[in-house]
Scaffold this motif. Structure first.
Motif, PDB file in Angstrom:
ATOM      1  N   LEU A 120      26.582  -0.009  68.295  1.00 37.18           N
ATOM      2  CA  LEU A 120      27.418   0.444  67.247  1.00 37.18           C
ATOM      3  C   LEU A 120      28.008   1.840  67.917  1.00 37.18           C
ATOM      4  CD1 LEU A 120      29.185  -0.522  65.168  1.00 37.18           C
ATOM      5  CD2 LEU A 120      26.773   0.419  63.758  1.00 37.18           C
ATOM      6  N   CYS A 121      28.880   2.240  68.067  1.00 41.57           N
ATOM      7  CA  CYS A 121      28.918   3.379  67.795  1.00 41.57           C
ATOM      8  C   CYS A 121      30.686   3.572  66.952  1.00 41.57           C
ATOM      9  CB  CYS A 121      28.927   4.559  68.876  1.00 41.57           C
ATOM     10  SG  CYS A 121      30.631   3.742  70.121  1.00 41.57           S
ATOM     11  N   PRO A 122      31.200   5.111  66.248  1.00 38.34           N
ATOM     12  CA  PRO A 122      32.495   5.337  66.334  1.00 38.34           C
ATOM     13  C   PRO A 122      33.167   5.197  68.013  1.00 38.34           C
ATOM     14  CG  PRO A 122      31.100   7.191  65.805  1.00 38.34           C
ATOM     15  CD  PRO A 122      30.196   6.351  66.268  1.00 38.34           C
ATOM     16  N   TYR A 123      34.211   4.360  68.324  1.00 36.34           N
ATOM     17  CA  TYR A 123      34.445   5.229  69.062  1.00 36.34           C
ATOM     18  C   TYR A 123      35.773   5.488  69.468  1.00 36.34           C
ATOM     19  CZ  TYR A 123      34.407   2.655  73.334  1.00 36.34           C
ATOM     20  OH  TYR A 123      33.782   2.567  74.909  1.00 36.34           O
ATOM     21  N   GLU A 124      36.196   6.658  70.185  1.00 35.37           N
ATOM     22  CA  GLU A 124      37.230   6.957  70.677  1.00 35.37           C
ATOM     23  C   GLU A 124      37.265   6.791  71.713  1.00 35.37           C
ATOM     24  OE1 GLU A 124      39.965  10.164  68.082  1.00 35.37           O
ATOM     25  OE2 GLU A 124      38.326  10.683  68.732  1.00 35.37           O
ATOM     26  N   GLU A 125      38.432   6.966  72.621  1.00 37.17           N
ATOM     27  CA  GLU A 125      39.455   6.742  74.035  1.00 37.17           C
ATOM     28  C   GLU A 125      38.234   6.847  74.832  1.00 37.17           C
ATOM     29  OE1 GLU A 125      40.272  10.722  74.972  1.00 37.17           O
ATOM     30  OE2 GLU A 125      41.894  10.967  72.789  1.00 37.17           O
ATOM     31  N   GLY A 126      37.240   5.113  74.666  1.00 38.04           N
ATOM     32  CA  GLY A 126      36.534   5.123  75.516  1.00 38.04           C
ATOM     33  C   GLY A 126      35.646   5.532  75.517  1.00 38.04           C
ATOM     34  N   GLU A 127      35.174   6.258  74.347  1.00 41.70           N
ATOM     35  CA  GLU A 127      33.522   7.013  74.462  1.00 41.70           C
ATOM     36  C   GLU A 127      32.857   7.338  73.242  1.00 41.70           C
ATOM     37  OE1 GLU A 127      31.139   8.537  77.023  1.00 41.70           O
ATOM     38  OE2 GLU A 127      32.895   7.342  78.183  1.00 41.70           O
ATOM     39  N   LEU A 137      34.912   1.715  63.628  1.00 41.78           N
ATOM     40  CA  LEU A 137      33.238   1.279  64.006  1.00 41.78           C
ATOM     41  C   LEU A 137      33.082   0.025  65.660  1.00 41.78           C
ATOM     42  CD1 LEU A 137      30.855   2.378  61.701  1.00 41.78           C
ATOM     43  CD2 LEU A 137      31.340   3.630  63.391  1.00 41.78           C
ATOM     44  N   GLN A 138      32.856   0.082  66.556  1.00 42.35           N
ATOM     45  CA  GLN A 138      33.046  -1.002  66.914  1.00 42.35           C
ATOM     46  C   GLN A 138      31.719  -1.472  67.838  1.00 42.35           C
ATOM     47  OE1 GLN A 138      35.585   0.078  70.754  1.00 42.35           O
ATOM     48  NE2 GLN A 138      37.119  -0.513  69.676  1.00 42.35           N
ATOM     49  N   LEU A 139      31.008  -2.683  68.216  1.00 47.72           N
ATOM     50  CA  LEU A 139      30.579  -3.868  68.240  1.00 47.72           C
ATOM     51  C   LEU A 139      30.544  -3.793  69.061  1.00 47.72           C
ATOM     52  CD1 LEU A 139      28.747  -5.844  65.698  1.00 47.72           C
ATOM     53  CD2 LEU A 139      27.746  -4.077  66.337  1.00 47.72           C
ATOM     54  N   ASN A 140      29.529  -3.276  70.693  1.00 50.11           N
ATOM     55  CA  ASN A 140      29.872  -3.510  72.418  1.00 50.11           C
ATOM     56  C   ASN A 140      28.448  -4.942  72.333  1.00 50.11           C
ATOM     57  OD1 ASN A 140      32.795  -2.785  72.445  1.00 50.11           O
ATOM     58  ND2 ASN A 140      31.856  -0.716  72.156  1.00 50.11           N
ATOM     59  N   LEU A 141      29.166  -5.638  73.474  1.00 50.39           N
ATOM     60  CA  LEU A 141      28.021  -5.982  74.163  1.00 50.39           C
ATOM     61  C   LEU A 141      27.989  -5.076  75.616  1.00 50.39           C
ATOM     62  CD1 LEU A 141      25.927  -8.235  74.101  1.00 50.39           C
ATOM     63  CD2 LEU A 141      27.978  -9.948  75.529  1.00 50.39           C
ATOM     64  N   LEU A 142      26.645  -4.932  76.135  1.00 52.51           N
ATOM     65  CA  LEU A 142      27.248  -3.835  77.426  1.00 52.51           C
ATOM     66  C   LEU A 142      26.091  -4.616  78.658  1.00 52.51           C
ATOM     67  CD1 LEU A 142      25.336  -0.553  75.596  1.00 52.51           C
ATOM     68  CD2 LEU A 142      27.951  -1.009  76.264  1.00 52.51           C
ATOM     69  N   TYR A 143      27.225  -5.014  79.508  1.00 47.81           N
ATOM     70  CA  TYR A 143      26.620  -5.715  80.170  1.00 47.81           C
ATOM     71  C   TYR A 143      25.752  -4.535  81.505  1.00 47.81           C
ATOM     72  CZ  TYR A 143      30.499  -8.835  78.911  1.00 47.81           C
ATOM     73  OH  TYR A 143      31.148  -9.890  78.412  1.00 47.81           O
ATOM     74  N   PRO A 144      25.178  -5.660  82.497  1.00 46.80           N
ATOM     75  CA  PRO A 144      24.037  -4.899  83.449  1.00 46.80           C
ATOM     76  C   PRO A 144      24.893  -3.481  84.229  1.00 46.80           C
ATOM     77  CG  PRO A 144      23.777  -7.348  83.450  1.00 46.80           C
ATOM     78  CD  PRO A 144      24.832  -6.862  82.984  1.00 46.80           C
TER      79      PRO A 144
END
Length: 168
Positions: free
Chosen positions: A68-75, A85-92
């Motif tokens: 979970l983080c504030p997301y801007e331009e892919g970072e 704020l985006q919740l992203n599933l991190l792949y391996p």
């Protein structure tokens, strides 16, 4: 023949009524504005708390980390105030992410702060090392209250309303 009274109000009655209503509204507006801000903050933090709980469950059920983080331009950035704020599933594989949910930014007159740029839930639902901390949700400066959500290392949050000015 006697004249019957006309139905309706006289001009003086209308002016007195408007004066009384103006006085009542002018005294009630500050309290109403604070009530609206408190409800706005409470609703946002309930939603935010549910998203944190969802992130924890998604990490354990998928056996992949969730960030979970504030997301801007892919970072991820540290701008918890202005950005969604985006919740992203991190792949391996490095750099691969899948968007799970997005939370709208806080109301423009309010602020949200955290001492890190991201919160990452590991596969067991706990937080990455040293990502525990405290979120502060602060209303406009004139109010004597704020919310504090503390995340512990196990990934659980505790939300409190504090009746003091915001420390941040």
């Amino acid at each position: 023949m006697a004249q019957l009274p006309r139905p309706g109000f006289s001009l003086i009655e209308l002016l007195v009524t408007l004066a009384v209503l103006t006085i009542l509204i002018s005294t009630a507006m500050p309290a109403l504005a604070e009530f609206i801000d408190r409800q706005r903050a409470s609703a946002y933090l309930r939603q935010f708390s549910q998203h944190l709980a969802y992130a924890r469950v998604a990490a354990t059920s998928s056996n992949l980390p969730v960030q979970l983080c504030p997301y801007e331009e892919g970072e991820c950035t540290t701008d918890w105030q202005r950005l969604p704020l985006q919740l992203n599933l991190l792949y391996p594989a490095p750099g691969e992410k899948k968007l799970l949910r997005e939370i709208a930014p806080v109301y423009a007159a309010h602020s949200l702060s955290y001492n890190r740029s991201a919160v990452t839930f590991r596969r067991d639902g706990s937080l990455n090392g040293f990502e525990n901390g405290t979120f502060y949700y602060c209303p406009q400066a004139r109010y004597q209250w704020h919310y504090r959500m503390t995340l512990n290392q196990a990934g659980r949050g505790r939300l409190l309303q504090i009746d003091q000015p915001c420390p941040v």
